[in-house]
Write a protein that holds these residues in place. Structure first.
Motif, PDB file in Angstrom:
ATOM      1  N   ASP A 231      -3.844  14.860  -0.460  1.00  0.00           N
ATOM      2  CA  ASP A 231      -4.653  13.705  -0.069  1.00  0.00           C
ATOM      3  C   ASP A 231      -3.868  12.410  -0.203  1.00  0.00           C
ATOM      4  O   ASP A 231      -4.048  11.474   0.583  1.00  0.00           O
ATOM      5  N   LEU A 232      -2.992  12.350  -1.197  1.00  0.00           N
ATOM      6  CA  LEU A 232      -2.186  11.150  -1.388  1.00  0.00           C
ATOM      7  C   LEU A 232      -1.217  10.957  -0.231  1.00  0.00           C
ATOM      8  O   LEU A 232      -0.955   9.837   0.195  1.00  0.00           O
ATOM      9  N   HIS A 233      -0.679  12.068   0.276  1.00  0.00           N
ATOM     10  CA  HIS A 233       0.215  11.974   1.434  1.00  0.00           C
ATOM     11  C   HIS A 233      -0.541  11.429   2.645  1.00  0.00           C
ATOM     12  O   HIS A 233       0.002  10.643   3.431  1.00  0.00           O
ATOM     13  N   ASP A 234      -1.789  11.858   2.803  1.00  0.00           N
ATOM     14  CA  ASP A 234      -2.594  11.357   3.924  1.00  0.00           C
ATOM     15  C   ASP A 234      -2.760   9.846   3.842  1.00  0.00           C
ATOM     16  O   ASP A 234      -2.710   9.133   4.845  1.00  0.00           O
ATOM     17  N   ASP A 235      -2.984   9.345   2.619  1.00  0.00           N
ATOM     18  CA  ASP A 235      -3.135   7.897   2.445  1.00  0.00           C
ATOM     19  C   ASP A 235      -1.852   7.164   2.812  1.00  0.00           C
ATOM     20  O   ASP A 235      -1.886   6.088   3.415  1.00  0.00           O
ATOM     21  N   GLN A 236      -0.707   7.757   2.448  1.00  0.00           N
ATOM     22  CA  GLN A 236       0.560   7.110   2.781  1.00  0.00           C
ATOM     23  C   GLN A 236       0.781   7.103   4.295  1.00  0.00           C
ATOM     24  O   GLN A 236       1.270   6.114   4.855  1.00  0.00           O
ATOM     25  N   VAL A 237       0.417   8.176   4.950  1.00  0.00           N
ATOM     26  CA  VAL A 237       0.527   8.228   6.410  1.00  0.00           C
ATOM     27  C   VAL A 237      -0.337   7.135   7.038  1.00  0.00           C
ATOM     28  O   VAL A 237       0.083   6.449   7.983  1.00  0.00           O
ATOM     29  N   GLU A 238      -1.542   6.950   6.511  1.00  0.00           N
ATOM     30  CA  GLU A 238      -2.430   5.897   7.032  1.00  0.00           C
ATOM     31  C   GLU A 238      -1.784   4.531   6.894  1.00  0.00           C
ATOM     32  O   GLU A 238      -1.847   3.687   7.812  1.00  0.00           O
ATOM     33  N   ALA A 239      -1.137   4.274   5.760  1.00  0.00           N
ATOM     34  CA  ALA A 239      -0.473   2.986   5.549  1.00  0.00           C
ATOM     35  C   ALA A 239       0.660   2.790   6.551  1.00  0.00           C
ATOM     36  O   ALA A 239       0.847   1.697   7.096  1.00  0.00           O
TER      37      ALA A 239
ATOM     38  N   ALA B 297       0.833  -1.204   0.000  1.00  0.00           N
ATOM     39  CA  ALA B 297       0.000   0.000   0.000  1.00  0.00           C
ATOM     40  C   ALA B 297       0.863   1.247   0.000  1.00  0.00           C
ATOM     41  O   ALA B 297       0.618   2.199  -0.756  1.00  0.00           O
ATOM     42  N   GLU B 298       1.890   1.244   0.847  1.00  0.00           N
ATOM     43  CA  GLU B 298       2.781   2.403   0.916  1.00  0.00           C
ATOM     44  C   GLU B 298       3.460   2.654  -0.424  1.00  0.00           C
ATOM     45  O   GLU B 298       3.578   3.790  -0.879  1.00  0.00           O
ATOM     46  N   LYS B 299       3.889   1.571  -1.086  1.00  0.00           N
ATOM     47  CA  LYS B 299       4.543   1.714  -2.388  1.00  0.00           C
ATOM     48  C   LYS B 299       3.590   2.307  -3.418  1.00  0.00           C
ATOM     49  O   LYS B 299       3.982   3.139  -4.239  1.00  0.00           O
ATOM     50  N   ALA B 300       2.316   1.866  -3.384  1.00  0.00           N
ATOM     51  CA  ALA B 300       1.331   2.396  -4.336  1.00  0.00           C
ATOM     52  C   ALA B 300       1.112   3.884  -4.097  1.00  0.00           C
ATOM     53  O   ALA B 300       1.081   4.684  -5.042  1.00  0.00           O
ATOM     54  N   PHE B 301       0.958   4.278  -2.825  1.00  0.00           N
ATOM     55  CA  PHE B 301       0.754   5.699  -2.523  1.00  0.00           C
ATOM     56  C   PHE B 301       2.008   6.510  -2.850  1.00  0.00           C
ATOM     57  O   PHE B 301       1.908   7.651  -3.320  1.00  0.00           O
ATOM     58  N   GLU B 302       3.179   5.922  -2.595  1.00  0.00           N
ATOM     59  CA  GLU B 302       4.442   6.617  -2.911  1.00  0.00           C
ATOM     60  C   GLU B 302       4.542   6.884  -4.404  1.00  0.00           C
ATOM     61  O   GLU B 302       4.981   7.955  -4.830  1.00  0.00           O
ATOM     62  N   ARG B 303       4.113   5.907  -5.212  1.00  0.00           N
ATOM     63  CA  ARG B 303       4.150   6.088  -6.666  1.00  0.00           C
ATOM     64  C   ARG B 303       3.193   7.201  -7.089  1.00  0.00           C
ATOM     65  O   ARG B 303       3.516   8.034  -7.929  1.00  0.00           O
ATOM     66  N   ALA B 304       2.009   7.222  -6.465  1.00  0.00           N
ATOM     67  CA  ALA B 304       1.041   8.278  -6.782  1.00  0.00           C
ATOM     68  C   ALA B 304       1.600   9.645  -6.415  1.00  0.00           C
ATOM     69  O   ALA B 304       1.446  10.617  -7.167  1.00  0.00           O
ATOM     70  N   ILE B 305       2.294   9.729  -5.283  1.00  0.00           N
ATOM     71  CA  ILE B 305       2.885  11.001  -4.838  1.00  0.00           C
ATOM     72  C   ILE B 305       3.981  11.438  -5.801  1.00  0.00           C
ATOM     73  O   ILE B 305       4.136  12.626  -6.091  1.00  0.00           O
ATOM     74  N   THR B 306       4.747  10.471  -6.309  1.00  0.00           N
ATOM     75  CA  THR B 306       5.795  10.801  -7.279  1.00  0.00           C
ATOM     76  C   THR B 306       5.198  11.458  -8.523  1.00  0.00           C
ATOM     77  O   THR B 306       5.778  12.388  -9.093  1.00  0.00           O
ATOM     78  N   ILE B 307       4.024  10.966  -8.923  1.00  0.00           N
ATOM     79  CA  ILE B 307       3.369  11.524 -10.119  1.00  0.00           C
ATOM     80  C   ILE B 307       2.754  12.883  -9.817  1.00  0.00           C
ATOM     81  O   ILE B 307       2.851  13.818 -10.626  1.00  0.00           O
ATOM     82  N   GLU B 308       2.120  13.014  -8.655  1.00  0.00           N
ATOM     83  CA  GLU B 308       1.468  14.283  -8.265  1.00  0.00           C
ATOM     84  C   GLU B 308       1.942  14.679  -6.864  1.00  0.00           C
ATOM     85  O   GLU B 308       1.225  14.486  -5.876  1.00  0.00           O
TER      86      GLU B 308
END
Length: 255
Positions: A217-225, A201-212
């Motif tokens: 909101d994406l950072h919040d998801d990574q924090v949750e993970a 999950a963290e890797k998926a959110f990290e990839r999304a953050i790299t793109i945007e």
């Protein structure tokens, strides 16, 4: 899981006409008038007939649309777009049995047309007949591997059945097909969380953050993970970095 189901469920709300006939839109009054005049001069022009029928279907003039589609199919029973448009009209009116009848006629003519199999999948999903819906969605993605809507519907049905691995499988394929699409990584990250696969999950959110990188909101998801993985220090560090970044953004905005 509720928010995921809500987002994935929106695929059932989109008009089938727009999905199977991209670019179709209601005409402006002047455009419709011009098309009617052209049809008076050349009444057998199939493309103009179809366009006017679609306009009527999208503008609430269902009976006019129905008559046009029937006329086209009377002259050309194999006219695929007219039959699909008629099926779409039935679907918009909640006439799923009639829509299936039209789509099955199209299916017998061309079982490899992904618009047909996708439409059948939608109808059966709306009827709550999951096995039939999954079958046609599979056929749609087999005939057109990059048909995103069919993969999203397959994922939604898996999610509804709490088959999180099955839903993730569809989004892993979407990740391959759309490597720069942030919503794909967002859904995939949430699906990993549901399976307690926190590192993935963290890797998926990290990839999304790299793109945007500015999508907070994406950072919040990574924090949750991170929190679910009991990596409290890293979660705090991420939140502090995010706070600093937001502060800098605000300073730049007001300067």
């Amino acid at each position: 899981m509720g928010s995921l189901l809500e987002m994935l469920g929106k695929g059932l709300e989109k008009p089938f006409m727009e999905l199977i006939l991209p670019g179709a839109r209601p005409l402006k009054a002047a455009e419709a008038q011009l098309l009617q005049e052209q049809l008076q001069r050349c009444p057998g022009h199939r493309a103009n007939q179809l366009r006017l029928g679609i306009h009527y279907a999208q503008s609430g003039a269902e009976e006019k649309a129905r008559r046009i589609f029937q006329e086209i199919l009377k002259q050309e029973p194999g006219h695929m777009e007219a039959r699909l448009a008629w099926a779409a009209l039935h679907m918009s009116l909640g006439e799923l049995g009639e829509a299936i009848e039209q789509l099955e006629k199209s299916y017998h003519r061309d079982p490899h047309d992904s618009r047909v199999t996708y439409g059948l999948g939608l109808c059966y999903e709306r009827l709550g007949q999951s096995p039939a819906a999954q079958r046609y969605y599979r056929e749609a993605t087999r005939g057109h591997p990059y048909l995103r809507k069919a993969r999203e519907r397959r994922a939604a049905m898996c999610l509804r059945a709490q088959d999180y691995a099955g839903a993730a499988k569809q989004y892993l394929r979407l990740q391959e097909e759309h490597p720069e699409d942030v919503p794909v990584y967002l859904f995939l990250g949430q699906l990993h969380l549901l399976q307690q696969e926190y590192e993935q999950a963290e890797k998926a959110f990290e990839r999304a953050i790299t793109i945007e990188p500015d999508n907070f909101d994406l950072h919040d998801d990574q924090v949750e993970a991170l929190l679910k993985e009991d990596r409290l220090d890293e979660a705090i560090e991420r939140m502090e970095a995010l706070t600093d970044h937001q502060g800098q953004f605000a300073d730049n905005y007001h300067s």
